[in-house]
Every structure is written in structure tokens, then in C-alpha cells.
Design a protein around this motif. Sequence first.
Motif, PDB file in Angstrom:
ATOM      1  N   LEU A   1      44.562  40.864  36.178  1.00 29.72           N
ATOM      2  CA  LEU A   1      45.759  40.150  36.590  1.00 29.72           C
ATOM      3  C   LEU A   1      45.669  38.644  36.432  1.00 29.72           C
ATOM      4  O   LEU A   1      46.692  37.983  36.284  1.00 29.72           O
ATOM      5  CB  LEU A   1      46.072  40.477  38.062  1.00 29.72           C
ATOM      6  CG  LEU A   1      46.381  41.938  38.375  1.00 29.72           C
ATOM      7  CD1 LEU A   1      46.631  42.107  39.863  1.00 29.72           C
ATOM      8  CD2 LEU A   1      47.574  42.423  37.582  1.00 29.72           C
ATOM      9  N   ASN A   2      44.477  38.069  36.503  1.00 34.37           N
ATOM     10  CA  ASN A   2      44.421  36.617  36.473  1.00 34.37           C
ATOM     11  C   ASN A   2      43.059  36.139  36.015  1.00 34.37           C
ATOM     12  O   ASN A   2      42.152  36.917  35.720  1.00 34.37           O
ATOM     13  CB  ASN A   2      44.764  36.038  37.856  1.00 34.37           C
ATOM     14  CG  ASN A   2      43.695  36.338  38.895  1.00 34.37           C
ATOM     15  OD1 ASN A   2      42.723  37.040  38.636  1.00 34.37           O
ATOM     16  ND2 ASN A   2      43.872  35.806  40.090  1.00 34.37           N
ATOM     17  N   ILE A   3      42.932  34.818  35.964  1.00 33.22           N
ATOM     18  CA  ILE A   3      41.658  34.187  35.671  1.00 33.22           C
ATOM     19  C   ILE A   3      41.512  33.017  36.635  1.00 33.22           C
ATOM     20  O   ILE A   3      42.408  32.175  36.755  1.00 33.22           O
ATOM     21  CB  ILE A   3      41.565  33.733  34.202  1.00 33.22           C
ATOM     22  CG1 ILE A   3      40.202  33.115  33.907  1.00 33.22           C
ATOM     23  CG2 ILE A   3      42.691  32.796  33.829  1.00 33.22           C
ATOM     24  CD1 ILE A   3      39.960  32.883  32.418  1.00 33.22           C
ATOM     25  N   ALA A   4      40.427  32.991  37.369  1.00 26.80           N
ATOM     26  CA  ALA A   4      40.188  31.943  38.357  1.00 26.80           C
ATOM     27  C   ALA A   4      38.706  31.904  38.669  1.00 26.80           C
ATOM     28  O   ALA A   4      37.999  32.907  38.498  1.00 26.80           O
ATOM     29  CB  ALA A   4      40.988  32.204  39.645  1.00 26.80           C
ATOM     30  N   VAL A   5      38.234  30.752  39.100  1.00 24.39           N
ATOM     31  CA  VAL A   5      36.844  30.664  39.533  1.00 24.39           C
ATOM     32  C   VAL A   5      36.671  31.560  40.749  1.00 24.39           C
ATOM     33  O   VAL A   5      37.368  31.407  41.759  1.00 24.39           O
ATOM     34  CB  VAL A   5      36.459  29.212  39.874  1.00 24.39           C
ATOM     35  CG1 VAL A   5      35.091  29.170  40.540  1.00 24.39           C
ATOM     36  CG2 VAL A   5      36.461  28.362  38.614  1.00 24.39           C
ATOM     37  N   ASN A   6      35.765  32.518  40.656  1.00 25.31           N
ATOM     38  CA  ASN A   6      35.496  33.436  41.750  1.00 25.31           C
ATOM     39  C   ASN A   6      34.493  32.773  42.687  1.00 25.31           C
ATOM     40  O   ASN A   6      33.282  32.834  42.466  1.00 25.31           O
ATOM     41  CB  ASN A   6      34.944  34.760  41.211  1.00 25.31           C
ATOM     42  CG  ASN A   6      34.804  35.804  42.298  1.00 25.31           C
ATOM     43  OD1 ASN A   6      35.134  35.558  43.462  1.00 25.31           O
ATOM     44  ND2 ASN A   6      34.322  36.972  41.934  1.00 25.31           N
ATOM     45  N   VAL A   7      34.992  32.126  43.728  1.00 20.59           N
ATOM     46  CA  VAL A   7      34.116  31.368  44.616  1.00 20.59           C
ATOM     47  C   VAL A   7      33.175  32.267  45.398  1.00 20.59           C
ATOM     48  O   VAL A   7      32.202  31.783  45.990  1.00 20.59           O
ATOM     49  CB  VAL A   7      34.934  30.474  45.571  1.00 20.59           C
ATOM     50  CG1 VAL A   7      35.664  29.391  44.793  1.00 20.59           C
ATOM     51  CG2 VAL A   7      35.921  31.300  46.387  1.00 20.59           C
ATOM     52  N   ASP A   8      33.432  33.574  45.409  1.00 22.02           N
ATOM     53  CA  ASP A   8      32.509  34.506  46.079  1.00 22.02           C
ATOM     54  C   ASP A   8      31.144  34.548  45.392  1.00 22.02           C
ATOM     55  O   ASP A   8      30.167  35.000  45.986  1.00 22.02           O
ATOM     56  CB  ASP A   8      33.099  35.914  46.093  1.00 22.02           C
ATOM     57  CG  ASP A   8      34.101  36.107  47.213  1.00 22.02           C
ATOM     58  OD1 ASP A   8      34.150  35.254  48.112  1.00 22.02           O
ATOM     59  OD2 ASP A   8      34.841  37.109  47.177  1.00 22.02           O
TER      60      ASP A   8
ATOM     61  N   THR B   1      38.168  36.039  43.620  1.00 19.01           N
ATOM     62  CA  THR B   1      38.631  35.366  44.822  1.00 19.01           C
ATOM     63  C   THR B   1      38.829  33.902  44.485  1.00 19.01           C
ATOM     64  O   THR B   1      37.869  33.140  44.404  1.00 19.01           O
ATOM     65  CB  THR B   1      37.617  35.524  45.971  1.00 19.01           C
ATOM     66  OG1 THR B   1      37.376  36.908  46.188  1.00 19.01           O
ATOM     67  CG2 THR B   1      38.152  34.907  47.239  1.00 19.01           C
ATOM     68  N   GLY B   2      40.056  33.505  44.238  1.00 18.89           N
ATOM     69  CA  GLY B   2      40.372  32.134  43.864  1.00 18.89           C
ATOM     70  C   GLY B   2      40.719  31.292  45.075  1.00 18.89           C
ATOM     71  O   GLY B   2      40.678  31.744  46.212  1.00 18.89           O
ATOM     72  N   VAL B   3      41.074  30.037  44.825  1.00 19.37           N
ATOM     73  CA  VAL B   3      41.411  29.099  45.883  1.00 19.37           C
ATOM     74  C   VAL B   3      42.799  28.532  45.599  1.00 19.37           C
ATOM     75  O   VAL B   3      43.060  28.050  44.500  1.00 19.37           O
ATOM     76  CB  VAL B   3      40.394  27.944  45.965  1.00 19.37           C
ATOM     77  CG1 VAL B   3      40.736  27.024  47.126  1.00 19.37           C
ATOM     78  CG2 VAL B   3      38.988  28.486  46.114  1.00 19.37           C
ATOM     79  N   ASP B   4      43.667  28.594  46.595  1.00 17.46           N
ATOM     80  CA  ASP B   4      45.040  28.127  46.444  1.00 17.46           C
ATOM     81  C   ASP B   4      45.289  26.950  47.377  1.00 17.46           C
ATOM     82  O   ASP B   4      45.184  27.077  48.591  1.00 17.46           O
ATOM     83  CB  ASP B   4      46.005  29.269  46.758  1.00 17.46           C
ATOM     84  CG  ASP B   4      47.461  28.850  46.697  1.00 17.46           C
ATOM     85  OD1 ASP B   4      47.740  27.740  46.214  1.00 17.46           O
ATOM     86  OD2 ASP B   4      48.317  29.642  47.119  1.00 17.46           O
ATOM     87  N   MET B   5      45.624  25.794  46.807  1.00 24.17           N
ATOM     88  CA  MET B   5      46.020  24.628  47.601  1.00 24.17           C
ATOM     89  C   MET B   5      47.510  24.383  47.416  1.00 24.17           C
ATOM     90  O   MET B   5      48.064  24.590  46.345  1.00 24.17           O
ATOM     91  CB  MET B   5      45.231  23.390  47.166  1.00 24.17           C
ATOM     92  CG  MET B   5      43.741  23.476  47.431  1.00 24.17           C
ATOM     93  SD  MET B   5      42.830  22.007  46.842  1.00 24.17           S
ATOM     94  CE  MET B   5      43.571  20.723  47.881  1.00 24.17           C
ATOM     95  N   ARG B   6      48.146  23.936  48.478  1.00 25.73           N
ATOM     96  CA  ARG B   6      49.558  23.525  48.453  1.00 25.73           C
ATOM     97  C   ARG B   6      50.510  24.668  48.092  1.00 25.73           C
ATOM     98  O   ARG B   6      51.611  24.425  47.630  1.00 25.73           O
ATOM     99  CB  ARG B   6      49.777  22.377  47.468  1.00 25.73           C
ATOM    100  CG  ARG B   6      48.851  21.185  47.623  1.00 25.73           C
ATOM    101  CD  ARG B   6      49.051  20.493  48.930  1.00 25.73           C
ATOM    102  NE  ARG B   6      48.378  19.201  48.987  1.00 25.73           N
ATOM    103  CZ  ARG B   6      48.020  18.604  50.125  1.00 25.73           C
ATOM    104  NH1 ARG B   6      48.271  19.204  51.283  1.00 25.73           N
ATOM    105  NH2 ARG B   6      47.427  17.438  50.117  1.00 25.73           N
ATOM    106  N   ASN B   7      50.095  25.917  48.246  1.00 25.78           N
ATOM    107  CA  ASN B   7      50.937  27.077  47.918  1.00 25.78           C
ATOM    108  C   ASN B   7      51.292  27.150  46.434  1.00 25.78           C
ATOM    109  O   ASN B   7      52.239  27.832  46.055  1.00 25.78           O
ATOM    110  CB  ASN B   7      52.241  27.049  48.727  1.00 25.78           C
ATOM    111  CG  ASN B   7      52.028  27.129  50.213  1.00 25.78           C
ATOM    112  OD1 ASN B   7      51.616  28.154  50.738  1.00 25.78           O
ATOM    113  ND2 ASN B   7      52.306  26.029  50.903  1.00 25.78           N
ATOM    114  N   LEU B   8      50.536  26.484  45.582  1.00 27.08           N
ATOM    115  CA  LEU B   8      50.846  26.442  44.161  1.00 27.08           C
ATOM    116  C   LEU B   8      50.048  27.456  43.349  1.00 27.08           C
ATOM    117  O   LEU B   8      50.220  27.533  42.132  1.00 27.08           O
ATOM    118  CB  LEU B   8      50.612  25.030  43.608  1.00 27.08           C
ATOM    119  CG  LEU B   8      51.583  23.965  44.122  1.00 27.08           C
ATOM    120  CD1 LEU B   8      51.199  22.595  43.586  1.00 27.08           C
ATOM    121  CD2 LEU B   8      53.008  24.299  43.727  1.00 27.08           C
ATOM    122  N   GLY B   9      49.173  28.227  43.982  1.00 29.25           N
ATOM    123  CA  GLY B   9      48.430  29.258  43.278  1.00 29.25           C
ATOM    124  C   GLY B   9      47.063  28.792  42.814  1.00 29.25           C
ATOM    125  O   GLY B   9      46.846  27.612  42.551  1.00 29.25           O
TER     126      GLY B   9
END
Length: 882
Positions: free
Chosen positions: A102-109, A74-82
Motif C-alpha cells: 500500500l505505501n512506502i515509508a521509513v519503518n521506524v519499528d 510503521t510510518g510517522v505522520d506530522m500535521r495530519n498530512l500523512g
Amino acid sequence: MNEGAVQQVDEVVVTGTRIRHTDAVSANPITVVGAQALQVSNVQTIADVLSKLPVISHQGYGGATPAGQQTGTTGVDMRNLGPSRTLVLVDGRRYTPSISLLNIAVNVDTIPVSMIDRIEILRDGASPIYGSDAVAGVINIITKQHFNGAQIDADTGVSGRGDGATYHVSVTVGREFSAGNILANLSYVKKDGLTAQQRAYSANPVQGYIPNGSGGFTPYFGSIFSPGGTWLSQGVTFIGPTTSQYALLPETGYVETNNSSIVDPMETYAGTVHARYELSPQIKAFFDADYARDDTVSYGSAAEFFAGRSAKYPSAGNVPADNPYNLIGIPITNFYKSFDTVGDRYIPTRTTTWEAAVGLRGEFGDGYEWTASYKYGSSNSRSGFPNNLNVNHLVTAYDPILCAAAPTCAAAGAALDPFGPATITPAFANYIRQNDTVTNRYVQQIGGLSLTGRLAKLPAGPLSFALGGEIRRESGGTSYDDIILAGDSSLIDAKNTSGAYTSKEVYAELNAPLLKDVALAKSLTVDGAVRYSDYDLFGGSTTWKIGLNWAVNDDVRVRGGVGTAFRAPSIIDLYGGALNTFSTYADPCDPTKGRRSNPSVDAACLAQGLGSDFRQVNSKTLGLRTGSANLVPETADEANIGVVFTPRFAQGLAVAIDYFSIKLKNAISQPGTGIILSECYSNYSASNSACAGISRNAAGQISEILLPKENFGGVRTDGVDFSVQYAFEASRLGLGVGQFTASLDGAYLLNYKQQALTGGPFTQLRGYFAQDGSFGSYNVLRATGNLTYSRGDWRLDYKIRYIEGGKAFGFMPEAEPMSAARTPDVYYNDISLSYRRERYQITVGIENIADTQPPFIFGTQYDATAYDLMGRYFYLKFSAKY
């Protein structure tokens, strides 16, 4: 939840700078969410908090995920930039991202809400300060550092329909002693999720419209992938093992999504330890460790198959003429079937993330401070894919000769009967069923040194600086089971991947007060930052930023800045494993598709032996999405300017208005089949990598298209953030004792222009949503209003959230009713009541009081990234401190 009035405080480091300040109003646009706001809201995870903020675009969230799109993070998207262009920090340090297919992102969950002191959201790029990824902004999660005693937090909730239950419990213990402190937390979160059949808006998806002869349209439902099998070439669906068949009428389509997830269930276990110890009056040691295990399940429909879906077996899915159940007597090609007898597919994913940081902090001289640290973080995810198909076995089961030669197939019967629902026997279902596994791994190591202090004393204040260096190494890859590697799975055709890169970075920051207490300048400060990053794969890159913070007087402050940002390709971008996609396409070599009239396209087709009589047969082809080692970093030019009003004539009132502009270049993106075909046939040659990735079978039909990530195109977006906050005593309204706090926060999008190909035109997406789900909702205005009344031990909170409606991108009035042309404006109303007495606090609340349902979007039915899917929701929270 934003900056308040100016007041004198101890020196602190705020997000967006590494220099300590005493000014409570930041030179950068920052939104702050405090611990008290978390305690009274229905939040079990940080995603629950951030998803309700106007500045967050919502498109990065996996908590409410359309069927089949679960990524395990569960990532965080600001400004619609992903999510990849928003940097997430914990206590000012990069947090280890979670890796998935599919991706790599900090999982804020995975970050416990009960450990949060506040969340600072920097609404500005900050690559010169923090390095790669800080393009759209920075989320800095500040955790509790000091705690004495024990605290238990628990909450639960359920929707107004009695489903979608959530549970959360955490325990925090800590002890302060003369030379330091230690703090530990254990947390558990469980969310039940929802399936499509549990909500009317998703139970029977609209697939298209038919003109009704009266100027209107009649919707039709279902899918061409039917349990009975659809022979698309002849437009018939088989209803049983007989010659009986009927034309595929719209109302007979198979509804395939009833058991699919619309909100994926999840379960998270997390643990945190913070320790500080004073080695001497000038040197302190610290140790931080975090562990999280996140389990998610995404439920989907049964496996679907048609010829061309497998690169290794291009004719798999066609039913041979000698199949004993083929009563037509000829090979049945272009056959689409849903294998419901095999079972519905689902994706259980377990993601384990942990990190440990150790370091020293010290002081010397006149206010100089230094830090030396090292962090090691690791993330591993394992996704199962039950109830797919073994394509080798499917080919064998369709063919009676091949089946007789394979003992397991022969034991199931003479051949598989694909015609009609429930005709596949359990023995054949077991034979063709394939349960796949994909494993992802990632490691991040960071070593850093920093020094801050004051260089000189200027007439307007101290000239302050920060400088430092970092070495960061990232490595990872994707591994597949043996059946996938052999090319025999219907899930994916892929090979194992792995890779690594190292960056060496140095940075410097300077804060210079120029004026103080003069006419038209209570204070005027200029700050600058520069960072040089040297990547072993990409070479060097320099980013910079210059900012201004001008307090005209006690009432008015102007702030702004210009600079650059960049994002290095992630491990998934570079070395991510393959993922199949099946996309509708138009073959440029088919004269009926309109492109062959171009002489260069015609010449390219003739060079491949495709004459003017060539016709495309299948509407879809296999696309293979992969990473690419040929990527280079993205770059961006950024600017912002804003004004903050804190008028003395209205004590307690604060108003902030900030304009932002981001111009992103060399955007890393996954191209679609149309882009690859355009890249090839606009400049056809054997050496063209796009052409090399297009495979054709013996009949000239496209059987596979490689879709590696590319640097192409860009984004130009700008807009305005605004915030109004007013705190006043209830007595002003004649209501006796107590205090009111009112706030309004909003994000207004002026432009969002996307360029598909470098050098190509920009397409305006502001105010639009995509019917095909290729992008989310670029709402023009999102806003949140809060009203809080507190009196003694009681607190009442009311919140209203607003999302402006949008227009359908590519709307066709000749084929769709006007109701599909746009979505309406949406309002959500929430309320909570809290009671706090000494060591205890209890909160009850209702979210979405009016039970507002997501607006209908033709093509995807709803936008899970922008709207609430649950409906009215009741919750109860309890906290006790000892």
C-alpha cells in the motif's frame, strides 16, 4: 522533552540546518526526546515513543491497525498530512524506506531504541535543506556514535487483562581506540497483538441503527455477508440446504470481525554497525550499516464474494438455476456470501530492509569542513494472502455442468452448495481456496558532497555557509503470483509493475548575524537556504526558505520563517501495483440517483446507450487502485513564527509558542469511485481518462472503475504548538533534597481544510472524525504533561495525555443517536519508578492507569490511529552496562 535554557556548548549541527552553531536554542521549532526519557518509558520501538507526542498526528501508525489495513510498515505522520510528507533521517541522512503493497515509508519499528542518543523533531518544512518529502516536518534520529564496553537492555510488558505481551532485548558493544571507534548493536522485539474478540469495544461491531418508535434508536450488528449467503435482491438469508428461509433482520447479521486484528502482532530482528577511523589528522573515514527484518501478521475475516467483484468473471458469485441446491428455480443474483468454511484470511508480511553508507570527512583551512559519502539501501517485502478464493474454480463449482468437466471439481461433488452455514464440504473448500503472494522491492542510492565553513567575519559574528550536491536514484516495483496475473484471484486484478527515477540536486545555505549586544537585540541573525532539484521524470524544481532568529534579550527570543516545500511522487505513487477495493457508488446514469437531470450528464448516458429507464442494480462496484506515471510533484507554501521565553526571574523556566501554516497544492491522492465518476460525467468524452477507466458490462452496469493516483486538490492547515518546561529544586516546596521537572507540550489545530478537486471548495475537517474511516481524527487539541521527581538514584515520572473529543463528519440525526455525534475528551495517565545504581538501572511502570477504553465511533467502532487500544498496561525494564 523540549529546548531548555540557553547555555554555551560546543559547535553542533541541529536538525533544520547543515551549518554548525553554538547556540543551544534553535532558530527552528524543534522537539527533542532524550535517551533518559526513552529509558523510563514503555517503549520497544520508536513508534511507541513518537505516538505519544502531541505534534505527531498518529495516523501513520501500523502498530495498532484496524482489521485488513496492515501495510507492513510503521510510518510517522506530522500535521495530519500523512507519512509520505514527513521526512525521516538517521544521523542527518535519509534512511531507506520500507516498501509494502500500500505505501512506502521509513519503518521506524526497525531502528533499535537502544541505539538512540536522542530524537530531534523539526516542526517545520525543510525541503531547501533536505529535499523532497520534508513538507510537514523532519524526524532526525540521532544514534550513539561513541561507546566503550557492553550494555544489555531488556524489557517486557503485559496488559491488565493478561494479553498483548511485549518483549525486547538488545546488546550493544563498542570499543574506542586512538584512531577511531567501532560500535555494534543487536536487537529483538516481539509484540503479541490483539484480536477484536479480546476487547468489548470491538467484539460485536455496530452496523447501524433502527428507530425504536419512542424517539430513540436501537443498534443492530453484523454484516450482509453471512455464512449462509444473503440474497440481497429479496432480503433473505439462507439458514440451511432446505426451502426454509427468513427475512434478514438486523439482529441476525453475521459478526465477521471477531478474529480480526485490532493490534497486529509483530517480530523484529535488527542489527547496526558504526565505525570511524582517522586516516590522518585532517581526514576521517566512516562506515554505517543497518539491517532489519520485520514480520507482521494482520488477521481478518473470511473471504467475501458477490457478483461484480471480479473484472474477468463479472457474473461470478451468481448461483445458476441448475445448481442442485438452488431450490428457488431461478438464477440467484446479487448474492452476498462469507466463505467461513474456507478459513479466515490473514496477511503475513516479511519486510527486510538494509543499508550501508561509507564516506570521508575532512577539515582544511580556517574551519572549513567537507564530507563525501555514498549510501546503498534496499527493502523487500513479501506478503501472503491465504484463504482467498480462486474465482475460476468458484464459477466452476457453482455450475454442475462445468464442475463435471473439471476432474478436481467433480471429485469434490456434483456442485458446491452455498446455501446455509457449513454446507461447503472440505473437498470443495480446498478446491476454491486460493493462497496468494505479493512481492515488493525497492532500492535507494545516494551520493553526496558537502562543504561548510565561514565566509567572513562580521561585527556581529561569522558569516557561515553550507553548500553541496546529491544524486539520488530510486527504483522498485511490485510482482504478483500467476493466479493473480491471470485474473483468477478474488484478492486483486493486477499486473507486475516496475520503474525508476533519478534526481540531481544542489543546495546552498547562509547564516548571517546582523546585530549583537545592542539595544533590543542581544542577537539578530538571518538565514536563507535554496535548493534546485532536477528529476529525469518531472524536470526542475526550486525551493527556498528565509528565517529570522532574534534574541531581544536574555529573556525573549523571536523566531520565524517563510519558504516553499515539495514532494516528488514516490516509487509506489508512480509504479505501485494494483489493489482492489469494493466501494458503494451512485451511477450518474440512474435517474433515481439525482444527477441525470443535468443535461450534459443525460447526454453522456444516452451516448452510452443508457436510456431513462436504466437502473443501477448493485450498490458496490470493483475499484482498482493503482499508481500513475503521469503524476507531478506536490508543492507547498509554508510559514512559521514563534517566541521563546527564558525569564531570568524564574530560573529553569522555558516557554515556547510557535504558529505554523502549510498550504499544500497538487496533492497526490488515491481518488474514490465518486471522484472518478464526477470527473467523467462533468466533462464526458471518449478521450477523458476518467471515462476510459469506467467499464460497463453488457447490461450497462458498471463492472470496474480504475482509480489511478492523481494530483488534485490540496490542503490548508495551520495551528499552534506550545511547550512549557520548568526545572526547580525540591527545597523550594519544602520537600528537602531532590529536583522536580515539569513540562507541558501541546498542539492546537486552528484549521484543516481539504480540497477534493483542484478548483473546488475546501472542506473544514478541524475537530471532526470520519465515521466511514476515510480519514482519522483531526482533534483540535492534543497535549501531554510530565512531572518528574529525581533524588539520588531514584526517579519518579508521572505523565498525563489529553485528546480533545471530536464531531462525526456527516452525522445524520434522523438515522443515528446523538451518542454517535461526537467522541468525548480522553485522558491517559502513566506512571513509572526508576532506580539507577552505578552500571544498572531498573524501571517499573503502568500506562493508562485508569484503563481508559477508546471512544465509540459509529462506522469504524474505534479510531486505532488516535487512541490506545490495549488498555491498562504494566511493564518492567532492566539495563546493565559493563
